[in-house]
Write an enzyme that holds these catalytic residues in place. Sequence first.
Site, mmCIF file in Angstrom:
data_model
loop_
_atom_site.group_PDB
_atom_site.id
_atom_site.type_symbol
_atom_site.label_atom_id
_atom_site.label_comp_id
_atom_site.label_asym_id
_atom_site.label_seq_id
_atom_site.Cartn_x
_atom_site.Cartn_y
_atom_site.Cartn_z
ATOM 1 N N ASN A 169 -13.117 -3.002 1.975
ATOM 2 C CA ASN A 169 -14.167 -1.959 1.902
ATOM 3 C C ASN A 169 -15.127 -2.113 0.791
ATOM 4 O O ASN A 169 -14.470 -1.997 -0.269
ATOM 5 C CB ASN A 169 -13.383 -0.789 2.120
ATOM 6 C CG ASN A 169 -12.659 -0.401 3.465
ATOM 7 O OD1 ASN A 169 -13.090 -0.851 4.503
ATOM 8 N ND2 ASN A 169 -11.503 -0.055 3.235
ATOM 9 N N HIS B 285 -10.229 -4.882 -3.483
ATOM 10 C CA HIS B 285 -8.793 -5.390 -3.018
ATOM 11 C C HIS B 285 -9.034 -5.851 -1.455
ATOM 12 O O HIS B 285 -9.919 -5.173 -0.761
ATOM 13 C CB HIS B 285 -7.948 -4.339 -3.045
ATOM 14 C CG HIS B 285 -8.213 -3.040 -2.528
ATOM 15 N ND1 HIS B 285 -9.263 -2.227 -3.291
ATOM 16 C CD2 HIS B 285 -8.220 -2.203 -1.691
ATOM 17 C CE1 HIS B 285 -9.626 -1.204 -2.644
ATOM 18 N NE2 HIS B 285 -9.090 -1.261 -1.544
ATOM 19 N N SER C 141 -12.069 3.561 -1.399
ATOM 20 C CA SER C 141 -11.599 4.752 -2.111
ATOM 21 C C SER C 141 -10.938 4.484 -3.560
ATOM 22 O O SER C 141 -10.886 5.349 -4.336
ATOM 23 C CB SER C 141 -10.478 5.467 -1.421
ATOM 24 O OG SER C 141 -9.165 4.647 -1.265
ATOM 25 N N HIS D 115 -7.075 -5.828 2.113
ATOM 26 C CA HIS D 115 -6.093 -5.132 2.688
ATOM 27 C C HIS D 115 -5.413 -6.196 3.873
ATOM 28 O O HIS D 115 -6.318 -6.979 4.542
ATOM 29 C CB HIS D 115 -6.544 -3.935 3.679
ATOM 30 C CG HIS D 115 -7.016 -2.886 3.074
ATOM 31 N ND1 HIS D 115 -6.148 -1.688 2.858
ATOM 32 C CD2 HIS D 115 -8.199 -2.602 2.373
ATOM 33 C CE1 HIS D 115 -7.015 -0.676 1.991
ATOM 34 N NE2 HIS D 115 -8.103 -1.344 2.010
ATOM 35 N N ASP E 66 0.767 -1.032 0.130
ATOM 36 C CA ASP E 66 0.046 -0.072 -0.122
ATOM 37 C C ASP E 66 0.738 1.237 -0.064
ATOM 38 O O ASP E 66 1.895 1.461 0.744
ATOM 39 C CB ASP E 66 -0.884 -0.085 1.351
ATOM 40 C CG ASP E 66 -2.144 0.908 1.091
ATOM 41 O OD1 ASP E 66 -3.308 0.399 0.905
ATOM 42 O OD2 ASP E 66 -1.923 2.129 1.022
ATOM 43 N N ILE E 67 0.545 2.061 -0.738
ATOM 44 C CA ILE E 67 1.273 3.419 -0.933
ATOM 45 C C ILE E 67 1.262 4.219 0.293
ATOM 46 O O ILE E 67 2.132 5.180 0.657
ATOM 47 C CB ILE E 67 0.798 4.324 -2.108
ATOM 48 C CG1 ILE E 67 2.085 5.093 -2.693
ATOM 49 C CG2 ILE E 67 -0.419 5.031 -1.989
ATOM 50 C CD1 ILE E 67 1.874 5.675 -4.125
ATOM 51 N N GLY F 223 -15.946 3.290 3.404
ATOM 52 C CA GLY F 223 -14.560 4.087 2.918
ATOM 53 C C GLY F 223 -13.787 3.505 1.772
ATOM 54 O O GLY F 223 -12.545 3.743 1.754
HETATM 55 P P1 AMP Z 1 -9.782 1.527 0.206
HETATM 56 O O1 AMP Z 1 -10.093 2.825 0.751
HETATM 57 O O2 AMP Z 1 -10.359 0.338 0.818
HETATM 58 O O3 AMP Z 1 -10.303 1.501 -1.367
HETATM 59 O O4 AMP Z 1 -8.390 1.335 0.050
HETATM 60 C C1 AMP Z 1 -7.365 1.914 -1.193
HETATM 61 C C2 AMP Z 1 -5.935 1.526 -0.671
HETATM 62 O O5 AMP Z 1 -5.221 1.823 -1.853
HETATM 63 C C3 AMP Z 1 -5.632 2.819 0.362
HETATM 64 O O6 AMP Z 1 -4.993 2.181 1.530
HETATM 65 C C4 AMP Z 1 -4.581 3.532 -0.557
HETATM 66 O O7 AMP Z 1 -3.560 3.901 0.288
HETATM 67 C C5 AMP Z 1 -4.268 2.490 -1.583
HETATM 68 N N1 AMP Z 1 -3.565 2.998 -2.813
HETATM 69 C C6 AMP Z 1 -4.016 3.968 -3.597
HETATM 70 N N2 AMP Z 1 -3.510 4.239 -4.619
HETATM 71 C C7 AMP Z 1 -2.306 3.306 -4.618
HETATM 72 C C8 AMP Z 1 -1.229 3.264 -5.395
HETATM 73 N N3 AMP Z 1 -0.968 3.858 -6.363
HETATM 74 N N4 AMP Z 1 -0.449 1.921 -5.119
HETATM 75 C C9 AMP Z 1 -0.536 1.464 -3.703
HETATM 76 N N5 AMP Z 1 -1.466 1.660 -3.095
HETATM 77 C C10 AMP Z 1 -2.486 2.472 -3.481
#
Ligand code: AMP
Length: 114
Positions: A87, A100, A95, A102, A30-31, A93
């Site tokens: 999520n 995916h 985003s 976590h 995760d970034i 939440g």
């Molecule tokens: P969610 O809020 O459950 O949709 O999780 C999305 C996750 O993706 C968040 O924890 C972000 O930090 C992660 N994320 C978003 N863009 C990237 C990226 N380019 N590379 C790695 N992780 C990412």
Amino acid sequence: MPDCIFCNILAHKTPAKIVYEDDQVAAIEDIRPQAPVHLLVIPRQHVVTLNDFKAQDEPLLGRLFTVAARLAKERGLESKGYRTVINNGAWAGQSVAHLHVHVMGGRVFHWPPG
Ligand code: AMP
Ligand code: ZN
């Protein structure tokens, strides 16, 4: 999905730390990690939420979680425990609109998650 960040990462068009790949899923760092270990296990198929899964997708769901467990074990999270989270949708939440899992560990998590 051309505009999907996770589709582009899995297609190696957008850079990311890919830590695992097979024919059905991949995992990335995760970034913005929220724990010492924070991985995302992502299906190659563009699926937005669990609502999109059909009975025939059950093997893919299984793969997501067996890979999550394997990566957690490889990172030494097995004995103390770790959290797996999906999520689904706005109120949860979500985003990134590509499902995916976590995989988070290396610290204590509280419940309920808020
Ligand atoms: P969610 O809020 O459950 O949709 O999780 C999305 C996750 O993706 C968040 O924890 C972000 O930090 C992660 N994320 C978003 N863009 C990237 C990226 N380019 N590379 C790695 N992780 C990412
Ligand atoms: Zn996608």
